[in-house]
Design an enzyme around this catalytic site. Structure first.
Site, PDB file in Angstrom:
ATOM      1  N   GLY A  14       4.964   6.184  36.822  1.00 31.14           N
ATOM      2  CA  GLY A  14       3.887   5.229  36.586  1.00 31.14           C
ATOM      3  C   GLY A  14       2.901   5.622  35.508  1.00 31.14           C
ATOM      4  N   ASN A  16       2.990   4.635  32.481  1.00 31.09           N
ATOM      5  CA  ASN A  16       2.687   3.403  31.726  1.00 31.09           C
ATOM      6  C   ASN A  16       1.741   2.499  32.519  1.00 31.09           C
ATOM      7  OD1 ASN A  16       4.109   3.123  29.006  1.00 31.09           O
ATOM      8  ND2 ASN A  16       5.707   4.007  30.308  1.00 31.09           N
ATOM      9  N   ILE A  91      17.511  -4.400  36.679  1.00 23.90           N
ATOM     10  CA  ILE A  91      17.695  -5.511  35.736  1.00 23.90           C
ATOM     11  C   ILE A  91      17.496  -6.807  36.511  1.00 23.90           C
ATOM     12  CG2 ILE A  91      19.393  -6.728  34.304  1.00 23.90           C
ATOM     13  CD1 ILE A  91      20.501  -3.997  33.494  1.00 23.90           C
ATOM     14  N   LEU A  92      16.605  -7.652  36.012  1.00 32.57           N
ATOM     15  CA  LEU A  92      16.291  -8.902  36.723  1.00 32.57           C
ATOM     16  C   LEU A  92      17.290  -9.990  36.321  1.00 32.57           C
ATOM     17  CD1 LEU A  92      12.412  -8.711  36.256  1.00 32.57           C
ATOM     18  CD2 LEU A  92      13.713  -8.290  38.376  1.00 32.57           C
ATOM     19  N   ASN A 106       8.603  -6.057  28.926  1.00 33.87           N
ATOM     20  CA  ASN A 106       9.169  -4.759  29.309  1.00 33.87           C
ATOM     21  C   ASN A 106       8.909  -3.733  28.210  1.00 33.87           C
ATOM     22  OD1 ASN A 106      10.941  -2.863  30.721  1.00 33.87           O
ATOM     23  ND2 ASN A 106      12.446  -3.283  29.108  1.00 33.87           N
ATOM     24  N   HIS A 108      10.482  -0.371  26.520  1.00 31.85           N
ATOM     25  CA  HIS A 108      11.735   0.396  26.439  1.00 31.85           C
ATOM     26  C   HIS A 108      11.524   1.566  25.472  1.00 31.85           C
ATOM     27  CE1 HIS A 108      15.965   1.220  26.725  1.00 31.85           C
ATOM     28  NE2 HIS A 108      15.969   1.391  25.422  1.00 31.85           N
ATOM     29  N   GLU A 146      17.646 -13.069  29.738  1.00 31.06           N
ATOM     30  CA  GLU A 146      18.815 -12.727  30.565  1.00 31.06           C
ATOM     31  C   GLU A 146      19.660 -11.592  29.970  1.00 31.06           C
ATOM     32  OE1 GLU A 146      18.154 -15.530  29.100  1.00 31.06           O
ATOM     33  OE2 GLU A 146      19.839 -15.916  27.720  1.00 31.06           O
ATOM     34  N   ASP A 149      17.237  -5.855  27.629  1.00 34.60           N
ATOM     35  CA  ASP A 149      16.554  -5.378  26.410  1.00 34.60           C
ATOM     36  C   ASP A 149      16.794  -6.301  25.216  1.00 34.60           C
ATOM     37  OD1 ASP A 149      15.539  -3.133  27.760  1.00 34.60           O
ATOM     38  OD2 ASP A 149      17.331  -1.972  27.335  1.00 34.60           O
TER      39      ASP A 149
HETATM   40  C1  GAR Z   1       9.228   5.181  30.367  1.00 33.71           C
HETATM   41  O1  GAR Z   1       9.601   6.049  29.328  1.00 33.71           O
HETATM   42  C2  GAR Z   1       9.765   3.784  30.115  1.00 33.71           C
HETATM   43  O2  GAR Z   1       9.751   3.420  28.766  1.00 33.71           O
HETATM   44  C3  GAR Z   1      11.174   3.929  30.616  1.00 33.71           C
HETATM   45  O3  GAR Z   1      11.067   4.704  31.783  1.00 33.71           O
HETATM   46  C4  GAR Z   1       9.920   5.582  31.680  1.00 33.71           C
HETATM   47  C5  GAR Z   1       9.046   5.357  32.865  1.00 33.71           C
HETATM   48  O4  GAR Z   1       7.949   6.228  32.892  1.00 33.71           O
HETATM   49  N1  GAR Z   1      11.770   2.640  30.830  1.00 33.71           N
HETATM   50  C6  GAR Z   1      13.067   2.392  30.642  1.00 33.71           C
HETATM   51  O5  GAR Z   1      13.867   3.241  30.298  1.00 33.71           O
HETATM   52  C7  GAR Z   1      13.463   0.943  30.851  1.00 33.71           C
HETATM   53  N2  GAR Z   1      14.790   0.688  30.365  1.00 33.71           N
HETATM   54  P1  GAR Z   1       6.646   5.908  33.743  1.00 33.71           P
HETATM   55  O6  GAR Z   1       7.088   5.557  35.164  1.00 33.71           O
HETATM   56  O7  GAR Z   1       5.890   7.208  33.720  1.00 33.71           O
HETATM   57  O8  GAR Z   1       5.902   4.775  33.101  1.00 33.71           O
END
Ligand code: GAR
Length: 200
Positions: A14, A16, A91-92, A106, A108, A146, A149
Site C-alpha cells: 500500500g 501507493n 484483473i477486473l 491503474n 503499472h 477490458e 494494461d
Molecule cells: C507497485 O509497484 C505497483 O505499481 C505494482 O505493484 C506494486 C504495489 O506496491 N502494480 C502492478 O504491478 C500492477 N500490475 P504498493 O502496494 O506498495 O503500492
C-alpha cells in the site's frame, strides 16, 4: 458534486495508497475524497494505512466466489464515483468495468507498452526489464479497460536503470521517482474530470 468519491483497491504494502493519503493531506487532491479502501486479502499493510489515514476499509478476498459482485456492492454502498487500482494485482472483468460505469485507473510499474499485460505484476515487471537489458524503465497510470494494461495512458514517467540493479532496488527507485508522484497527480486529473462532467 464538489469532490469525486474515490475507492482504492489494494493487494499489498500500500505505498501507493500512502502516496494518495499524503497528497490528500497536503491538499493536492482537491477534487477527490478518499472514501473507501478495498483489500483483496486480509492482513495486508495497506489496511493499516487506510485506518491511520481515516479511510473506511473492507476486506473482500479475491479468491472468494462473487468477488466482483461484492466489490460492486461496496462501491454502490459508499457512492463511489471513481476507482484507483493502487498495487491491486487482480484483473477486473469486462462485466465489472461496464457495471461500475465510472472511471477506473491503474498504476503499472513500467513504460507501457513494455513489460505489461497478464503475468506482469510487482517485482516480475522489474525482473523482466532487467532480464531484457533495457536502460530506461518507469511507471504508467492508465484507464482500465477490458485489455490488461491496455487502456488510454494518463501519465507516464521514465526512470533510469543503473548497473548492478536488482529487481528490489529498481522497484524502489521506480516507486520513489515515478509511482508515488504520478498516481496522486493522475487521480486529481481524473477526479477533476468527474466533477466537471457531473456539473454539466
Ligand atoms: C507497485 O509497484 C505497483 O505499481 C505494482 O505493484 C506494486 C504495489 O506496491 N502494480 C502492478 O504491478 C500492477 N500490475 P504498493 O502496494 O506498495 O503500492
Amino acid at each position: 458534486m464538489l469532490t469525486a468519491r474515490i475507492a482504492v483497491l489494494v493487494s499489498g504494502g500500500g505505498t501507493n495508497l500512502q502516496a494518495l493519503l499524503d497528497a490528500r493531506d497536503r491538499g493536492e487532491l482537491p477534487h477527490g475524497s478518499l472514501a473507501l479502501v478495498i483489500a483483496d486479502k486480509p492482513g495486508i499493510r495497506a489496511i493499516g494505512r487506510a485506518r491511520e489515514g481515516d479511510v473506511a476499509s473492507a476486506v473482500i478476498p479475491r479468491r472468494e466466489l462473487g468477488f466482483e459482485e461484492k466489490v460492486l456492492a461496496a462501491l454502490r454502498n459508499y457512492q463511489i464515483d471513481m476507482v484507483v487500482l493502487a498495487g491491486f494485482l487482480g484483473i477486473l472483468s469486462k462485466d465489472f468495468i461496464e457495471a461500475f460505469r465510472g472511471p477506473i485507473i491503474n498504476i503499472h510499474p513500467s513504460l507501457i507498452p513494455s513489460f505489461c499485460g497478464k503475468g506482469f505484476y510487482g517485482l516480475k515487471v522489474h525482473q523482466a526489464a532487467l532480464d531484457y537489458g533495457v536502460k530506461v524503465t518507469g511507471a504508467t497510470v492508465h484507464y482500465v479497460n477490458e485489455v490488461p494494461d491496455g487502456g488510454k495512458i494518463i501519465l507516464q514517467r521514465a526512470v533510469e536503470i543503473l548497473p548492478g540493479d536488482t529487481a528490489e532496488v529498481l522497484q524502489r527507485r521506480v516507486m520513489e521517482q515515478a509511482e508515488w508522484k504520478l498516481l496522486p497527480a493522475a487521480a486529481e486529473i481524473v477526479a477533476a474530470e468527474v466533477v466537471r462532467a457531473a456539473r454539466e
